[in-house]
Design an enzyme around this catalytic site. Structure first.
Site, PDB file in Angstrom:
ATOM      1  N   PRO A 142      29.556 -29.473  -4.832  1.00 12.71           N
ATOM      2  CG  PRO A 142      31.509 -28.882  -3.711  1.00 12.71           C
ATOM      3  CD  PRO A 142      30.980 -29.259  -5.053  1.00 12.71           C
ATOM      4  CG  MET A 143      25.398 -26.888  -4.559  1.00  9.68           C
ATOM      5  SD  MET A 143      23.964 -26.681  -5.662  1.00  9.68           S
ATOM      6  CE  MET A 143      23.669 -28.352  -6.161  1.00  9.68           C
TER       7      MET A 143
ATOM      8  CB  CYS B 219      33.096 -20.015   0.721  1.00  6.51           C
ATOM      9  SG  CYS B 219      31.615 -19.574   1.627  1.00  6.51           S
TER      10      CYS B 219
ATOM     11  CG  ASN C  77      31.220 -24.719 -10.935  1.00  9.64           C
ATOM     12  OD1 ASN C  77      31.372 -23.994  -9.955  1.00  9.64           O
ATOM     13  ND2 ASN C  77      30.063 -25.296 -11.190  1.00  9.64           N
TER      14      ASN C  77
ATOM     15  N   GLY D 203      26.061 -27.488 -10.506  1.00  9.12           N
ATOM     16  CA  GLY D 203      25.419 -27.137  -9.239  1.00  9.12           C
ATOM     17  C   GLY D 203      23.939 -26.851  -9.401  1.00  9.12           C
TER      18      GLY D 203
ATOM     19  CG  ASP E 148      26.194 -19.440 -15.490  1.00  6.74           C
ATOM     20  OD1 ASP E 148      25.894 -19.588 -14.295  1.00  6.74           O
ATOM     21  OD2 ASP E 148      26.507 -18.345 -15.995  1.00  6.74           O
TER      22      ASP E 148
HETATM   23  C1  LIG Z   1      22.916 -23.588  -2.220  1.00  7.11           C
HETATM   24  C2  LIG Z   1      24.348 -23.588  -2.635  1.00  7.11           C
HETATM   25  C3  LIG Z   1      25.322 -24.031  -1.753  1.00  7.11           C
HETATM   26  C4  LIG Z   1      26.668 -24.056  -2.149  1.00  7.11           C
HETATM   27  N1  LIG Z   1      27.608 -24.551  -1.285  1.00  7.11           N
HETATM   28  C5  LIG Z   1      28.894 -24.690  -1.728  1.00  7.11           C
HETATM   29  C6  LIG Z   1      29.872 -25.321  -0.910  1.00  7.11           C
HETATM   30  O1  LIG Z   1      29.610 -25.743   0.215  1.00  7.11           O
HETATM   31  N2  LIG Z   1      31.131 -25.459  -1.429  1.00  7.11           N
HETATM   32  C7  LIG Z   1      31.472 -24.988  -2.675  1.00  7.11           C
HETATM   33  O2  LIG Z   1      32.627 -25.140  -3.104  1.00  7.11           O
HETATM   34  N3  LIG Z   1      30.565 -24.370  -3.450  1.00  7.11           N
HETATM   35  C8  LIG Z   1      29.304 -24.240  -3.014  1.00  7.11           C
HETATM   36  N4  LIG Z   1      28.374 -23.680  -3.834  1.00  7.11           N
HETATM   37  C9  LIG Z   1      28.773 -23.250  -5.179  1.00  7.11           C
HETATM   38  C10 LIG Z   1      28.571 -24.384  -6.194  1.00  7.11           C
HETATM   39  O3  LIG Z   1      29.354 -25.508  -5.868  1.00  7.11           O
HETATM   40  C11 LIG Z   1      28.948 -23.916  -7.616  1.00  7.11           C
HETATM   41  O4  LIG Z   1      30.303 -23.564  -7.636  1.00  7.11           O
HETATM   42  C12 LIG Z   1      28.130 -22.701  -8.061  1.00  7.11           C
HETATM   43  O5  LIG Z   1      26.766 -22.863  -7.758  1.00  7.11           O
HETATM   44  C13 LIG Z   1      28.300 -22.449  -9.557  1.00  7.11           C
HETATM   45  O6  LIG Z   1      27.913 -23.567 -10.294  1.00  7.11           O
HETATM   46  P1  LIG Z   1      26.457 -23.654 -11.001  1.00  7.11           P
HETATM   47  O7  LIG Z   1      26.337 -22.483 -11.926  1.00  7.11           O
HETATM   48  O8  LIG Z   1      26.480 -24.976 -11.715  1.00  7.11           O
HETATM   49  O9  LIG Z   1      25.453 -23.582  -9.916  1.00  7.11           O
HETATM   50  C14 LIG Z   1      27.037 -23.605  -3.445  1.00  7.11           C
HETATM   51  C15 LIG Z   1      26.054 -23.144  -4.320  1.00  7.11           C
HETATM   52  C16 LIG Z   1      24.716 -23.139  -3.951  1.00  7.11           C
HETATM   53  C17 LIG Z   1      23.692 -22.658  -4.922  1.00  7.11           C
END
Ligand SMILES: Cc1cc2nc3c(=O)[nH]c(=O)nc-3n(C[C@H](O)[C@H](O)[C@H](O)COP(=O)(O)O)c2cc1C
Length: 391
Positions: free
Chosen positions: A31-32, A116, A219, A243, A221
């Site tokens: 979720p982003m 968060c 989760n 993400g 990287d």
């Molecule tokens: C723009 C953005 C918005 C995000 N919004 C949420 C969110 O609403 N809820 C959540 O659990 N994590 C949120 N995250 C965190 C991501 O879900 C994820 O845990 C984090 O980016 C690490 O994973 P990655 O390295 O694959 O990006 C957000 C990350 C980004 C970059």
């Protein structure tokens, strides 16, 4: 006979089971906020297979009928598995919100956000600060699970390692999730204090896998499909949550699906189906078109603008072109600009395996409510809950 390679051990991946929900490819779109709306979920789903989680919405917003929150609960016509991330700090609100999601929106999966790092949220004890209060965490999870159970809807939780290195919570959170009937726990291998900086700690994911019986989703990287295989191999995670790696790269889901179906197809960084600029442009067009379909052309084009630099990262397109694409206001304008790109330009391989999206720097101190760390239970304690959904 040759020794099994790292990839052989995931050759027959059984997929991911979250309670009543089976996801054949063990991949979850993280979720982003501001990104994973109906258009983006459909775009990614068109490329691959997995579970695509909606942007986070607040329990309070849902229960109190906040229009903005309701407006965010939009699903694509082809989205048969509706998955929503819920934020909440009040067990009763969270339970009511879960009931609404199941009864009114027909969701098939609810994820609860306890990760968060935004100061506005942790200041009140929400997000990544909340798991410190083990008793309160249990209450919230129990209410959500109880509300979703009559609908046979699995509830998962997503969290970080802890507040900071001296206040780790993930192992307790895993135990509490398991005891509360949660179907799986996703762990982002960073603390709140780290925000998005440094490297995700995959060893912590492995420790959590060893400590609980419920599925753990890893989760942090995953930039290429090869990273996803490596994470599963290294940690024993039941699946991966991706993400930032898919920002401007919805085709990563194609690679991920291929990788889990046949690990031998994966090179050191990914499969070899790298798109040329023409295919990237077609995906940009599709993304914008889906945004316009769901939001109307004006808002859809505005929303699209933030994705332009991610799509073009590493390609030769010049500053003027990037600027014009970043100001696009109609699909016709977009088409005219995309037509100027060289469709044969090869994908910039130097971008492979490199971080994208927000990274930032660690926080010197996580902002918490006064005395928050003095009590690690918090059962019955009231934490002010945000009304508004969105990032
Ligand atoms: C723009 C953005 C918005 C995000 N919004 C949420 C969110 O609403 N809820 C959540 O659990 N994590 C949120 N995250 C965190 C991501 O879900 C994820 O845990 C984090 O980016 C690490 O994973 P990655 O390295 O694959 O990006 C957000 C990350 C980004 C970059």
């Amino acid at each position: 006979m040759s020794a099994p390679s790292a990839t052989d051990s995931v050759a027959a991946h059984p997929g991911l089971t979250l309670g009543s929900l089976h996801v054949p490819t063990p991949v979850v779109l993280a979720p982003m906020a501001g990104i994973t709306n109906a258009a983006y979920r459909r775009l990614c789903a068109e490329q691959g297979a997995g579970l695509y989680v909606c942007e986070m919405i607040t329990s309070r917003g849902l229960v109190e009928g906040d229009q903005h929150t309701r407006d965010m609960l939009v699903f694509d016509e082809l989205e048969t598995v509706r998955s929503v991330q819920l934020y909440g700090t009040d067990p009763v609100h969270v339970g009511k919100a879960a009931e609404i999601l199941c009864s009114e929106y027909g969701v098939a999966h609810i994820d609860l956000n306890f990760g968060c790092p935004v100061p506005k949220v942790t200041r009140k004890g929400g997000g990544g600060a909340l798991p410190w209060k083990r008793g309160l965490l249990a209450e919230i999870l129990e209410h959500a699970v109880r509300a979703a159970a009559p609908y046979d809807v699995p509830v998962t939780m997503k969290t970080r390692k802890g507040i900071d290195q001296d206040h780790l919570t993930y192992l307790d959170a895993g135990r509490i999730a398991q005891e509360s009937g949660v179907a799986a726990i996703a762990l982002h291998g960073r603390t709140v204090a780290q925000a998005y900086s440094g490297q995700a700690d995959w060893d912590a994911i492995g420790e959590l896998v060893a400590a609980v019986d419920i599925p753990v989703l890893g989760n942090g990287d995953i930039w290429e499909a090869a990273d996803a295989l490596r994470m599963v191999e290294q940690t024993g995670a039941a699946g991966v949550v991706v993400g930032r790696g898919c920002l401007g790269r919805p085709w990563l889901f194609r690679d991920l699906a291929a990788a889990f179906a046949d690990p031998s197809s994966v090179g050191p960084v990914g499969t070899r189906s790298l798109p040329r600029l023409g295919e990237v442009a077609a995906m940009m067009r599709r993304h914008a078109e889906l945004l316009c379909h769901h939001m109307g052309e004006e808002r859809g084009c505005k929303e699209f603008r933030k994705h332009v630099s991610w799509y073009l990262k590493g390609f030769a397109a010049g500053g003027a072109m990037r600027r014009d694409l970043g100001l696009v206001s109609t699909l016709a304008d977009l088409d005219a600009l995309l037509a100027e790109l060289d469709p044969d330009e090869e994908f910039p391989v130097s971008e492979l395996g490199t971080p994208r999206g927000r990274q930032g720097s660690p926080r010197a101190r996580v902002v918490l409510p006064e005395g928050w760390l003095d009590d690690a239970d918090g059962r019955g304690c009231a934490v002010e809950e945000d009304l508004h959904s969105g990032g």
